[in-house]
Design a protein around this motif. Structure first.
Motif, PDB file in Angstrom:
ATOM      1  N   HIS A 181     -13.252  42.419 -88.094  1.00  0.00           N
ATOM      2  CA  HIS A 181     -14.694  42.170 -88.224  1.00  0.00           C
ATOM      3  C   HIS A 181     -15.034  41.309 -89.434  1.00  0.00           C
ATOM      4  N   LEU A 182     -14.032  41.025 -90.284  1.00  0.00           N
ATOM      5  CA  LEU A 182     -14.265  40.137 -91.422  1.00  0.00           C
ATOM      6  C   LEU A 182     -13.981  38.676 -91.073  1.00  0.00           C
ATOM      7  N   THR A 183     -12.989  38.452 -90.227  1.00  0.00           N
ATOM      8  CA  THR A 183     -12.575  37.082 -89.908  1.00  0.00           C
ATOM      9  C   THR A 183     -12.893  36.670 -88.468  1.00  0.00           C
ATOM     10  N   GLY A 184     -13.111  37.654 -87.590  1.00  0.00           N
ATOM     11  CA  GLY A 184     -13.344  37.345 -86.178  1.00  0.00           C
ATOM     12  C   GLY A 184     -12.071  37.178 -85.374  1.00  0.00           C
ATOM     13  N   ARG A 185     -10.901  37.340 -85.995  1.00  0.00           N
ATOM     14  CA  ARG A 185      -9.641  37.198 -85.274  1.00  0.00           C
ATOM     15  C   ARG A 185      -9.386  38.423 -84.402  1.00  0.00           C
ATOM     16  N   TRP A 186      -8.672  38.234 -83.305  1.00  0.00           N
ATOM     17  CA  TRP A 186      -8.310  39.364 -82.448  1.00  0.00           C
ATOM     18  C   TRP A 186      -6.844  39.248 -82.030  1.00  0.00           C
ATOM     19  N   ILE A 187      -6.243  40.386 -81.696  1.00  0.00           N
ATOM     20  CA  ILE A 187      -4.836  40.452 -81.307  1.00  0.00           C
ATOM     21  C   ILE A 187      -4.705  41.402 -80.117  1.00  0.00           C
ATOM     22  N   LEU A 188      -3.949  40.998 -79.112  1.00  0.00           N
ATOM     23  CA  LEU A 188      -3.703  41.827 -77.942  1.00  0.00           C
ATOM     24  C   LEU A 188      -2.510  42.743 -78.208  1.00  0.00           C
ATOM     25  N   LEU A 189      -2.729  44.045 -78.081  1.00  0.00           N
ATOM     26  CA  LEU A 189      -1.673  45.039 -78.289  1.00  0.00           C
ATOM     27  C   LEU A 189      -1.139  45.554 -76.959  1.00  0.00           C
ATOM     28  N   ASP A 190      -0.003  46.214 -77.024  1.00  0.00           N
ATOM     29  CA  ASP A 190       0.558  46.981 -75.905  1.00  0.00           C
ATOM     30  C   ASP A 190       0.609  46.230 -74.581  1.00  0.00           C
ATOM     31  N   PRO A 191       1.145  45.029 -74.567  1.00  0.00           N
ATOM     32  CA  PRO A 191       1.345  44.388 -73.269  1.00  0.00           C
ATOM     33  C   PRO A 191       2.362  45.189 -72.467  1.00  0.00           C
ATOM     34  N   VAL A 192       2.306  45.096 -71.183  1.00  0.00           N
ATOM     35  CA  VAL A 192       3.122  45.848 -70.225  1.00  0.00           C
ATOM     36  C   VAL A 192       2.528  47.249 -70.090  1.00  0.00           C
ATOM     37  N   SER A 193       1.988  47.540 -68.931  1.00  0.00           N
ATOM     38  CA  SER A 193       1.383  48.848 -68.700  1.00  0.00           C
ATOM     39  C   SER A 193       2.457  49.911 -68.668  1.00  0.00           C
ATOM     40  N   VAL A 194       2.036  51.177 -68.733  1.00  0.00           N
ATOM     41  CA  VAL A 194       2.986  52.280 -68.734  1.00  0.00           C
ATOM     42  C   VAL A 194       3.838  52.282 -67.461  1.00  0.00           C
ATOM     43  N   ARG A 195       3.347  51.638 -66.402  1.00  0.00           N
ATOM     44  CA  ARG A 195       4.126  51.524 -65.173  1.00  0.00           C
ATOM     45  C   ARG A 195       4.966  50.251 -65.147  1.00  0.00           C
ATOM     46  N   GLY A 196       5.011  49.550 -66.266  1.00  0.00           N
ATOM     47  CA  GLY A 196       5.894  48.400 -66.365  1.00  0.00           C
ATOM     48  C   GLY A 196       5.302  47.093 -65.873  1.00  0.00           C
ATOM     49  N   VAL A 197       4.007  47.092 -65.520  1.00  0.00           N
ATOM     50  CA  VAL A 197       3.399  45.874 -64.994  1.00  0.00           C
ATOM     51  C   VAL A 197       3.224  44.856 -66.112  1.00  0.00           C
ATOM     52  N   HIS A 198       3.793  43.690 -65.943  1.00  0.00           N
ATOM     53  CA  HIS A 198       3.608  42.590 -66.892  1.00  0.00           C
ATOM     54  C   HIS A 198       3.664  41.242 -66.181  1.00  0.00           C
ATOM     55  N   ARG A 199       3.881  41.301 -64.871  1.00  0.00           N
ATOM     56  CA  ARG A 199       3.825  40.119 -64.036  1.00  0.00           C
ATOM     57  C   ARG A 199       3.177  40.528 -62.726  1.00  0.00           C
ATOM     58  N   GLY A 200       2.536  39.572 -62.068  1.00  0.00           N
ATOM     59  CA  GLY A 200       2.007  39.882 -60.748  1.00  0.00           C
ATOM     60  C   GLY A 200       0.651  39.276 -60.479  1.00  0.00           C
ATOM     61  N   ASP A 201      -0.172  40.035 -59.774  1.00  0.00           N
ATOM     62  CA  ASP A 201      -1.496  39.614 -59.350  1.00  0.00           C
ATOM     63  C   ASP A 201      -2.433  39.583 -60.556  1.00  0.00           C
ATOM     64  N   PHE A 202      -3.123  38.474 -60.778  1.00  0.00           N
ATOM     65  CA  PHE A 202      -4.016  38.393 -61.942  1.00  0.00           C
ATOM     66  C   PHE A 202      -5.141  39.418 -61.876  1.00  0.00           C
ATOM     67  N   ILE A 203      -5.423  39.940 -60.676  1.00  0.00           N
ATOM     68  CA  ILE A 203      -6.442  40.968 -60.529  1.00  0.00           C
ATOM     69  C   ILE A 203      -6.036  42.256 -61.249  1.00  0.00           C
ATOM     70  N   LEU A 204      -4.731  42.475 -61.432  1.00  0.00           N
ATOM     71  CA  LEU A 204      -4.266  43.652 -62.167  1.00  0.00           C
ATOM     72  C   LEU A 204      -4.833  43.675 -63.585  1.00  0.00           C
ATOM     73  N   ASP A 205      -4.946  42.539 -64.235  1.00  0.00           N
ATOM     74  CA  ASP A 205      -5.545  42.476 -65.568  1.00  0.00           C
ATOM     75  C   ASP A 205      -7.065  42.559 -65.502  1.00  0.00           C
ATOM     76  N   LEU A 206      -7.668  41.748 -64.651  1.00  0.00           N
ATOM     77  CA  LEU A 206      -9.125  41.670 -64.617  1.00  0.00           C
ATOM     78  C   LEU A 206      -9.761  42.987 -64.201  1.00  0.00           C
ATOM     79  N   ASN A 207      -9.104  43.717 -63.310  1.00  0.00           N
ATOM     80  CA  ASN A 207      -9.647  44.979 -62.808  1.00  0.00           C
ATOM     81  C   ASN A 207      -9.799  46.000 -63.933  1.00  0.00           C
TER      82      ASN A 207
END
Length: 363
Positions: A223-249
């Motif tokens: 909140h001081l700089t406005g930077r953001w970082i994505l944590l914990d890629p790969v869902s607990v079920r191992g999803v990290h590739r596939g249908d882009f709807i998996l992320d958007l949903n």
């Protein structure tokens, strides 16, 4: 990246069903160590191994969006190898609250952002997602639906059938949820066996690079700089590739208040005979600020932006896949949530499957 002496200060998060986050020091630097738990589900350990490998192989343009891997004990063995360490871990920098870092979810829910700032930051994040959807596109394998979703859903149902406290709910005949008939487990089992038909419906045009667990609880914001970082890629079920709807949903479910309400216990379940009611309190309590910002309406308007239109047009049939993916996520959480939330997730999954079957049979 070799192992170094690690001195634990405290458990930062966990222990849980999959992994624990430790805050400590390594080589004189404060870090977070993410480590698998000895009693983790096998798919959870596989997911952590995939997460480490993904972070180590990120293309240059995405590295600033994710935390770097400082050290890890993961070798070159396959993800499901019996020779993997009993405890898999990797170290990342510690992003201190004293330096302005907070989860984006906390900042939104506690009123740290007005609507304009929240939409600007989320807009940057969603734009980044649509860029990485295009970074690594592959033709999906013939068994895409089976490997990505159906196997996991069957595993969750099998777990529920093995639990004596949960099993009676699975055997209720003519179940009605919130006034609408829901499919029974036998119907779903038959549906899941017809993989030829499901494959045609659920397989995307392209299998793409994904985050896998894309929602504000997995995003750090400064909140001081406005930077953001994505944590914990790969869902607990191992999803990290596939249908882009998996992320958007998943992002959509969080911004609507449904997902955080489930995780916070802000829901009511009532079961009487074959009639069930599920009420999710997504606009009140701790979610009042989220509702006030109207981020869900903004998000779905954003999805209609002309910049995203080519990808949606390329992925014909995504609307039905969206409904099925909602059921997929709900089923997958059944073995991982506490009993009350597991029941809510199960009912939500059946509601989504009823909608999917209705739309699919009526095509």
């Amino acid at each position: 990246m070799t192992h170094m002496d690690f001195r634990t200060e405290r458990i930062f998060k966990g222990p849980g069903f999959a992994e624990t986050l430790f805050l400590g020091a390594c080589g004189g630097t404060r870090i977070i160590r993410k480590a698998s738990n000895p009693d983790a589900f096998p798919f959870s350990r596989t997911a952590l191994a995939r997460e480490i490998r993904l972070l180590l192989s990120l293309p240059e343009e995405l590295r600033r969006c994710f935390p770097p891997v400082l050290h890890t004990n993961l070798g070159d063995q396959p993800e499901d190898s019996p020779e993997l360490p009993a405890c898999i871990f990797y170290d990342m920098p510690y992003y201190s609250p004293e330096d302005g870092w907070v989860t984006l979810s906390k900042h939104i829910l506690e009123g740290g952002m007005n609507a304009g700032e929240a939409r600007r930051v989320l807009g940057e994040i969603v734009d980044t997602a649509f860029r990485y959807f295009r970074l690594d596109e592959r033709a999906p394998a013939a068994d895409y639906a089976e490997k990505t979703m159906l196997t996991a859903m069957r595993e969750s149902i099998a777990w529920a059938e093995s639990e004596k406290d949960f099993f009676p709910l699975l055997t209720v005949e003519n179940l009605v949820i919130n006034g609408r008939p829901a499919p029974c487990i036998m119907e779903l089992s038959e549906l899941f066996q017809n993989t030829t038909r499901l494959r045609a419906i659920l397989t995307p045009y392209r299998e793409r690079f994904l985050h896998g667990d894309f929602f504000p609880e997995n995003i750090l914001f400064n909140h001081l700089t406005g930077r953001w970082i994505l944590l914990d890629p790969v869902s607990v079920r191992g999803v990290h590739r596939g249908d882009f709807i998996l992320d958007l949903n998943k992002m959509g479910d969080w911004l609507s208040g449904e997902l955080p309400a489930l995780r916070m216990g802000q829901f009511s379940v009532n079961l009487r005979g074959n009639r069930a009611s599920l009420i999710i309190h997504s606009h009140s309590g701790d979610l009042e600020n989220l509702h006030r910002l109207q981020l869900s309406d903004w998000y779905y308007e954003r999805m209609a932006d002309s910049a995203y239109a080519p990808l949606f047009a390329e992925e014909r049939g995504w609307e039905r896949r969206w409904i099925f993916i909602k059921a997929f996520y709900s089923f997958c959480m059944v073995p991982l949530a506490d009993k009350t939330q597991a029941v809510a997730r199960y009912l939500l999954a059946l509601k989504s499957m009823a909608e999917f079957i209705e739309k699919t049979d009526g095509r």
